[in-house]
Design a protein around this motif. Sequence first.
Motif, short mmCIF file in Angstrom:
data_model
loop_
_atom_site.label_atom_id
_atom_site.label_comp_id
_atom_site.label_asym_id
_atom_site.label_seq_id
_atom_site.Cartn_x
_atom_site.Cartn_y
_atom_site.Cartn_z
N CYS A 18 0.83 -1.20 0.00
CA CYS A 18 0.00 0.00 0.00
C CYS A 18 0.87 1.26 0.00
O CYS A 18 0.64 2.19 -0.78
CB CYS A 18 -0.92 -0.02 1.22
SG CYS A 18 -2.02 1.40 1.37
N ASP A 19 1.90 1.28 0.86
CA ASP A 19 2.79 2.44 0.94
C ASP A 19 3.54 2.64 -0.37
O ASP A 19 3.73 3.79 -0.83
CB ASP A 19 3.79 2.25 2.08
CG ASP A 19 3.14 2.27 3.46
OD1 ASP A 19 1.97 2.70 3.56
OD2 ASP A 19 3.79 1.83 4.42
N ALA A 20 3.98 1.55 -0.98
CA ALA A 20 4.73 1.65 -2.23
C ALA A 20 3.86 2.21 -3.36
O ALA A 20 4.32 3.03 -4.16
CB ALA A 20 5.30 0.29 -2.61
N LEU A 21 2.62 1.78 -3.43
CA LEU A 21 1.71 2.30 -4.44
C LEU A 21 1.44 3.79 -4.21
O LEU A 21 1.44 4.59 -5.16
CB LEU A 21 0.39 1.53 -4.41
CG LEU A 21 0.42 0.14 -5.04
CD1 LEU A 21 -0.88 -0.61 -4.73
CD2 LEU A 21 0.62 0.23 -6.55
N ALA A 22 1.20 4.16 -2.97
CA ALA A 22 0.93 5.57 -2.66
C ALA A 22 2.11 6.44 -3.05
O ALA A 22 1.93 7.57 -3.53
CB ALA A 22 0.62 5.73 -1.18
N ALA A 23 3.33 5.93 -2.89
CA ALA A 23 4.52 6.71 -3.22
C ALA A 23 4.79 6.74 -4.72
O ALA A 23 5.27 7.75 -5.25
CB ALA A 23 5.73 6.13 -2.49
#
Length: 543
Positions: free
Chosen positions: A360-365
């Motif tokens: 989730c964090d990687a997609l948001a970034a």
Amino acid sequence: MRYDHGGGLLAAHLKSIGVDTVFGIVSVHNLPLVEAVEADPELRFVPVRHEASAVNAADAYGRARGTIGCALTSTGTGAGNAAGSLIEALASGTAVLHVTGQVESAHLGSGRGFIHETKDQLGMLTAVSKHAATVTSARDAGRVLRDATAAALTAPGGPASVEWPIDLQYAVQEDDGRSTPVAGAPVPDPARLAAARDLLASARRPLIWAGGGANTARDQLLALLETTGAGLLTTNSGRGSVPEDHHQVVGNFATTPAARALLADADVLVTVGTHFRSNETADYALRLPEAHIQIDLDAAALGRVYPAPHALHGDAAAVLPDLTEAAVRADADWTARVRRVREEVRAALHDGIGPQAAICDALAAALPRGAVVARDVTIPSSSWGNRLLPLHDPRANVFPRGGGIGQGLGMGLGAALARPGEPTVVIAGDGGLAVHLGELLTLAQERPRLTLIVFNDGGYGVLRNMQATYTERRSGVDLFTPDFARLAAACSLPYARIGDASEAAKVIDAAVASDGPTLVEVDLDALGPMKNPFTPPVKIPTR
């Protein structure tokens, strides 16, 4: 205007409404239409592998552009294959022009078994569409197409189906350009509006709940939010109506304990264009404030699920400024509490999904602001994709609102081709992807800038978790799963794998930065379980 055949008329109509990409399957009963679309240099025909995917792709194309999409299907079985996806467009209120073939007009309703004939095709289309009509003459086709388009685009929107007998497709078309006038939007009763204004003027602890009907009133909703200092809850459909990094946006967390406490203490709730679906209200067990102002274009929605003493039948973009004009500022400690709840619910979910938080964090970034995230019905979507992964524009929020599995890849294809210069991400499960696995071939053929993330747990994880919680049996949930690396290679698709949280950022950054498609497999056995296993918010009788 004169056209040599129906295909020329359809192509001209599509260009007049801003459609440049059409999804479908060619057939003996739509051949003139497909040939004309493909021959037109301003149009693109995308040959999907299943009629349901054609409608899903057209649906998402319209959502991603904030307009209408077009799907072409064949007669009988082909139109029937499209029905499930038409149900999705109907549930979501998405504008889709669905044009399907029909047998020769002389044989309509004869029941003699003419090839591709089905009993009462128009009746079937009527049941799953907002509007359905038959082209009855070559002089009538233009008006039928325009009326269908107007119906699909008139809020609340939905799919409009047109069946077109093949002999009338080949016929010379004479179009006079006339259409049926479109009715204007309703206006709320002045006395009801005045009472709602008075109520909002007295509020010191206001909340707003935005559904899909708020997506066409974004500026007006933001003005009310900032004038009042209220908290904003959303349904899944209302996500992005105000950008989710706004400090007053709690988001799609209404059933969490902290949001329930906000609802219990609020002195006024304003709901905008939401139908209070069962999965977003804990099967209607969620309690709302008695002081409830409900705004909706659909008169039947007013008070249908929750009492609405102040029911305002109208368009949100027109009604919200009248409320904002009367609104006052909330107590400062209330707005501060909203901000704390916003952070609390996100932190709790981030912790509860364990190693999937890294994805989730990687997609948001990695994703640029406003990029489309198309989400199939799968655990990552239902747990964090529909809540935690930030969305800042409703056109980026593409998911099956009716809850049907297997529609994610078709939707992602439509969204990616609607925005060819931007990256699109699809979140799918191995079970959902298998429903329309053939669309991997469409992905390989069209090569859009699309990252397909497949969460592989070897079956239907949502139902597996339900059975583990409520029964001692595992029925129908364990599936044979392909070797996704070899499958990607067979389709000439780049492939990557995530088996550890530490790999997520590097893999996703590279896939999103690519100028073409990539299949990313998330090996859930290797990645490890969520801290809190996800089960859907449905009731199971216990004995």
